[in-house]
Design a protein around this motif. Structure first.
Motif, short mmCIF file in Angstrom:
data_model
loop_
_atom_site.label_atom_id
_atom_site.label_comp_id
_atom_site.label_asym_id
_atom_site.label_seq_id
_atom_site.Cartn_x
_atom_site.Cartn_y
_atom_site.Cartn_z
N ARG A 417 0.83 -1.20 0.00
CA ARG A 417 0.00 0.00 0.00
C ARG A 417 0.87 1.25 0.00
O ARG A 417 0.63 2.20 -0.75
CB ARG A 417 -0.93 0.02 1.21
CG ARG A 417 -1.98 1.12 1.04
CD ARG A 417 -2.50 1.77 2.27
NE ARG A 417 -3.44 2.82 1.89
CZ ARG A 417 -4.00 3.64 2.74
NH1 ARG A 417 -3.75 3.55 4.03
NH2 ARG A 417 -4.81 4.59 2.30
N SER A 420 2.76 1.66 -3.32
CA SER A 420 1.87 2.14 -4.38
C SER A 420 1.65 3.64 -4.25
O SER A 420 1.66 4.37 -5.25
CB SER A 420 0.53 1.41 -4.32
OG SER A 420 0.70 0.03 -4.57
N PRO A 433 1.13 -1.09 -9.28
CA PRO A 433 -0.02 -1.05 -8.35
C PRO A 433 -1.22 -1.84 -8.85
O PRO A 433 -1.89 -2.52 -8.07
CB PRO A 433 -0.32 0.45 -8.23
CG PRO A 433 0.96 1.13 -8.54
CD PRO A 433 1.62 0.27 -9.57
N TRP A 470 -5.70 -3.74 2.20
CA TRP A 470 -5.96 -4.00 0.77
C TRP A 470 -7.19 -3.23 0.31
O TRP A 470 -7.20 -2.67 -0.79
CB TRP A 470 -6.14 -5.50 0.53
CG TRP A 470 -6.51 -5.79 -0.91
CD1 TRP A 470 -5.68 -5.76 -1.99
CD2 TRP A 470 -7.81 -6.12 -1.42
NE1 TRP A 470 -6.38 -6.05 -3.14
CE2 TRP A 470 -7.69 -6.28 -2.82
CE3 TRP A 470 -9.05 -6.31 -0.83
CZ2 TRP A 470 -8.77 -6.61 -3.63
CZ3 TRP A 470 -10.13 -6.63 -1.64
CH2 TRP A 470 -9.98 -6.78 -3.02
N MET A 473 -6.15 0.08 -0.36
CA MET A 473 -5.44 0.16 -1.63
C MET A 473 -6.39 0.37 -2.79
O MET A 473 -6.08 1.11 -3.74
CB MET A 473 -4.63 -1.12 -1.87
CG MET A 473 -3.34 -1.23 -1.08
SD MET A 473 -2.49 -2.80 -1.44
CE MET A 473 -2.17 -2.62 -3.21
N ASP A 476 -7.27 3.94 -2.70
CA ASP A 476 -6.16 4.76 -3.19
C ASP A 476 -6.15 4.81 -4.71
O ASP A 476 -5.93 5.86 -5.31
CB ASP A 476 -4.82 4.22 -2.70
CG ASP A 476 -4.69 4.25 -1.19
OD1 ASP A 476 -5.37 5.07 -0.54
OD2 ASP A 476 -3.89 3.44 -0.65
N TYR A 477 -6.36 3.65 -5.33
CA TYR A 477 -6.32 3.62 -6.79
C TYR A 477 -7.46 4.46 -7.36
O TYR A 477 -7.26 5.22 -8.31
CB TYR A 477 -6.40 2.18 -7.32
CG TYR A 477 -6.10 2.12 -8.79
CD1 TYR A 477 -4.79 1.95 -9.23
CD2 TYR A 477 -7.10 2.28 -9.75
CE1 TYR A 477 -4.48 1.93 -10.58
CE2 TYR A 477 -6.80 2.26 -11.10
CZ TYR A 477 -5.49 2.09 -11.52
OH TYR A 477 -5.19 2.09 -12.86
#
Length: 788
Positions: A417, A420, A433, A470, A473, A476-477
């Motif tokens: 994480r 990325s 990522p 996760w 994550m 975040d993307y």
């Protein structure tokens, strides 16, 4: 109409195996000779189990297969111009079996080459064309020490080694045995019980660039036995030979007389991931050992590593390979997989024949990650820390992200994480990522139905906190990159992951720690309540930080649902977050101390709980304001380590404590004093790993908290800039954005702060300074604020 090639249900070419290889570990060679009547451009698809190297007419074309799993078995595609005439494909393949790296998957050893053009299949397609194979003798596989998961190292006997086979020559070749069919991942039916679901490689080829060691640091008259039982004794250093052995640093030959023993320590000058190639002539019956280490140790069995630039009195304990020349000319010894570290120990023992080290070639390998933007400040220590942090990210970026290149080479969620996030602010290349998110999603195909804490990984370990990270994550993307439909696909797993994890409830409504390794962070001081990174909890298995993490992730999930237009699901996630958050404040809040306790008995306290409480939007505002001062002043409060400092810095910035960020970065600012070239696993003398990219996050915080550049909406469609320069008098940065670069400069001039912001066309934004919002226009924006 013919279907696109990659959409065909199966390929005509098949996997092939070596019928004489036996059981792994082994190395096998494959060859195929073919003739072209005219020059053509060939497009081929290649894979190997476990790994392969492909050569055309003795020139290496590539390495693979890109690391994945059984359901995501990657194949590389190469386009090659081939002239008319006779040619030969050569492949070196290997399968290490139980000796393979922890992160390496395997189904059944074999090799595959399929030309895209059907007419070329009879010339070069495996399972159709005439492919020959044979086992490679001379390899002995040496297991790595406990705790190192990089796969077996090599002991190569030059007398038994089949030198002709590497050129596709010599005898003993037999027909390759056709194996299983090729099954593409897009298929919804099965063709065999032993199969790999194949898909195109998603990453570019790993970088391979030649470099040279920086210096010869030590030479002694010693062989293997003495080297293993002696520290570095600078009084025995053969300083008069340094000039002679320095030829290794420039690619020149070095002569070693007969009946000679030498121990040479090379300093690479920086941390590297590398493929070594040693070319030798003569030296029949000589012994050459080439080992690698991140640093030297304080004692023979000690795990302490300090002052990495100093060698005197320290012990070299590394891993590597052994080469035994057969006396032939220009014999090239190489490795199947790369090594990592800063120091190399070369031990040579010659017999009755002199040995010539013709050349030591070192090829740096890693993902081709480059810093597309730029960052700079008025503090040179911080600038150096930024460079070291990015070097660490590069060294931990390969066919997957890695926790560490020297020890495990595993892609852990908690590390990934952070890696990325650093990648998002450094470059527009988000292929690593994306692959990480996909692979962790694929890892859920296990008995728990939960994300593995590390993947690919043979052990199938689970850490529940990493399951939540996760989910973060995925958020975040969506925030930094967007791609709504791809995120929608991942949300199917996100929702299921959360439902499974939230099911373990206590009567109070809090979520219990699972019966598992509940890693949260490495402890930074002696505290028996913390064990192996697990936070305190009583017999009720209730911990504040764990529950606050869930609240935080539920809030992020609600934002994801809004992004996808799922308002009902967003309301549900917010409701669950509030219900759980209220229970946490009721059970763990200590009014007298102004802190959240770790346990329901209020005996243990940590920064982790306070940090996560601040990151939770639903935390009572008055309580949130009290947390930072009480947290920083508490003598019995467990401090966060280099890993969780990422979240501490987020909390400090969110609470308006930007002035304290530089204080928290103190260990990074003093890495040079310890000789660190990369960020370690933890800032203690027993770091274990000297290269751990979860410590690269200062780059992210320079951009997002010091310069203050952050997405203000999903997909980075808008930007907010909230600088917090702290004690710095000048900082500037250039962040890559899909629409161009965001450039920010914050500088103190006398009694004023000068802020200069450049936005790309089509990116609206807002500057926040001293509680004021200023609308930003495309192009250049200049502001002047008085110092209060």
């Amino acid at each position: 109409m013919t279907k696109p090639w990659e959409q065909t249900p199966a390929w005509r070419c098949r996997w092939v195996t070596c019928p004489e290889a036996g059981r792994p570990p082994f190395v096998t060679m494959y060859r195929c000779t073919f003739t072209l009547s005219e020059a053509i451009r060939v497009r081929i698809h290649v894979s190997g189990d476990e790994r392969y190297e492909l050569y055309l007419d003795r020139q290496r074309i590539g390495r693979g297969s890109e690391r994945g799993d059984r359901s995501n078995w990657f194949y590389e595609t190469y386009e090659v111009e081939i002239a008319a005439g006779e040619h030969q494909w050569i492949a070196r393949c290997w399968a290490l079996g139980t000796y393979k790296p922890w992160a390496q998957a395997s189904v059944q050893p074999g090799f595959l080459l399929s030309p895209e053009e059907e007419a070329l299949e009879p010339l070069m397609g495996t399972g159709i064309a005439r492919w020959e194979t044979k086992p490679m003798l001379g390899y002995q596989f040496i297991p790595t020490p406990s705790g190192i998961g990089t796969g077996a190292k090599l002991d190569i006997d030059g007398v038994a080694f089949d030198w002709d086979a590497m050129s596709g020559e010599g005898g003993g070749w037999v027909l390759a045995q056709p194996g299983e069919d090729v099954v593409l991942r897009a298929n919804n039916y099965h063709l065999s019980s032993v199969q790999r679901l194949m898909r195109p490689a998603v990453l570019p080829a790993m970088q391979e660039v030649r470099f040279y060691p920086k210096t010869v640091r030590y030479i002694a008259e010693a062989g293997v036995l003495e080297a293993g039982s002696q520290p570095i004794d600078t009084g025995r250093d053969l300083s008069e030979e340094h000039a002679h052995w320095s030829g290794l640093l420039t690619g020149n030959p070095v002569e070693v007389p007969a009946h000679t023993r030498r121990r040479i320590l090379l300093d690479l000058g920086d941390y590297y991931c590398l493929y070594p190639e040693l070319v030798v002539s003569g030296g029949k019956s000589a012994f050459i050992r080439l080992h690698w280490a991140e640093a030297l140790y304080e004692g023979e069995t000690s795990e302490r590593k300090t002052k990495r630039d100093e060698l005197a009195g320290k012990w070299f304990r590394g891993v590597g390979d052994t080469f035994r020349p057969d006396g032939g000319a220009f014999r090239k010894f190489d490795t199947l997989w790369w090594h990592a570290g800063r120091y190399a120990e070369l031990i040579i023992e010659t017999g009755s024949d002199a040995l010539c080290l013709e050349e030591l070639r070192l090829l740096e390998t890693r993902y081709p990650l480059v810093m597309e933007g730029a960052i700079h400040s008025s503090d040179e220590r911080l600038n150096r820390a930024m460079a070291v942090s990015f070097r660490t990210l590069q060294m931990c970026s390969h066919e997957t992200y890695m926790d560490c290149p020297y020890w495990e080479q595993l892609m852990y969620v908690g590390d990934t994480r952070i890696q990325s996030l650093v990648t998002y602010v450094s470059t527009l290349d988000d292929r690593l990522p994306r692959k990480a998110l996909e692979m962790f999603n694929a890892s859920r195909n296990n008995h728990l139905g939960l994300v593995n804490c590390a993947y690919p990984d043979q052990t199938g370990k689970h850490i529940s906190t990493f399951s939540f990270w996760w989910v973060a994550m995925v958020y975040d993307y969506a925030l930094w990159r967007g791609d709504r439909e791809w995120v929608r696909h991942l949300m199917i797993s996100v929702r299921d992951e959360l439902e499974r994890l939230l099911s373990s409830r206590a009567p109070s409504g809090l979520v219990k720690l699972p019966v598992a390794w509940n890693f949260l962070d490495w402890q930074t001081s002696d505290n028996e309540a913390w064990s192996h990174g697990e936070p305190p909890a009583g017999p009720d298995r209730l911990n504040a930080a764990y529950n606050l993490l869930i609240v935080h992730v539920l809030e992020l999930t609600a934002k994801l649902e809004v992004y996808l237009g799922e308002d009902e699901l967003a309301s549900r996630a917010r409701r669950k977050a509030k219900e759980l958050g209220d229970r946490v404040q009721m059970m763990f809040w200590n009014e007298q101390r102004g802190l959240f306790a770790d346990d329901t008995d209020h005996r243990q306290y940590s920064e982790h709980a306070q940090v996560l409480a601040i990151l939770c939007e639903g935390t009572d505002l008055e309580r949130s304001r009290r947390l930072i001062p009480a947290m920083l002043q508490g003598d019995d409060v467990m401090r966060t380590s280099i890993y969780f400092d990422h979240y501490t810095l987020e909390a400090l910035a969110a609470s308006g404590y930007g002035d304290t960020i530089m204080d928290r970065l103190h260990p990074w600012l003093h890495m040079e004093e310890e000789g660190l070239r990369t960020t370690p696993e933890i800032f203690l003398a027993e770091t274990r790993s000297d290269c751990h990219a979860w410590g690269a996050h200062p780059i992210y915080h320079f951009y997002t908290n010091m310069l203050g550049i952050r997405p203000a909406s999903m997909g980075f469609a808008t930007v907010v800039i909230r600088p917090q320069p702290g004690p710095l008098t000048c900082l500037r940065g250039k962040m890559p954005h899909p629409k161009g670069f965001i450039e920010v400069k914050v500088e103190r001039e006398g009694e004023d702060w000068m802020i200069d912001i450049q936005l790309p066309q089509g990116l609206p934004g807002t500057l926040v300074w001293s509680g004021k919002d200023c609308v930003l226009a495309e192009g250049r924006n200049r502001f002047q604020f008085g110092i209060k």
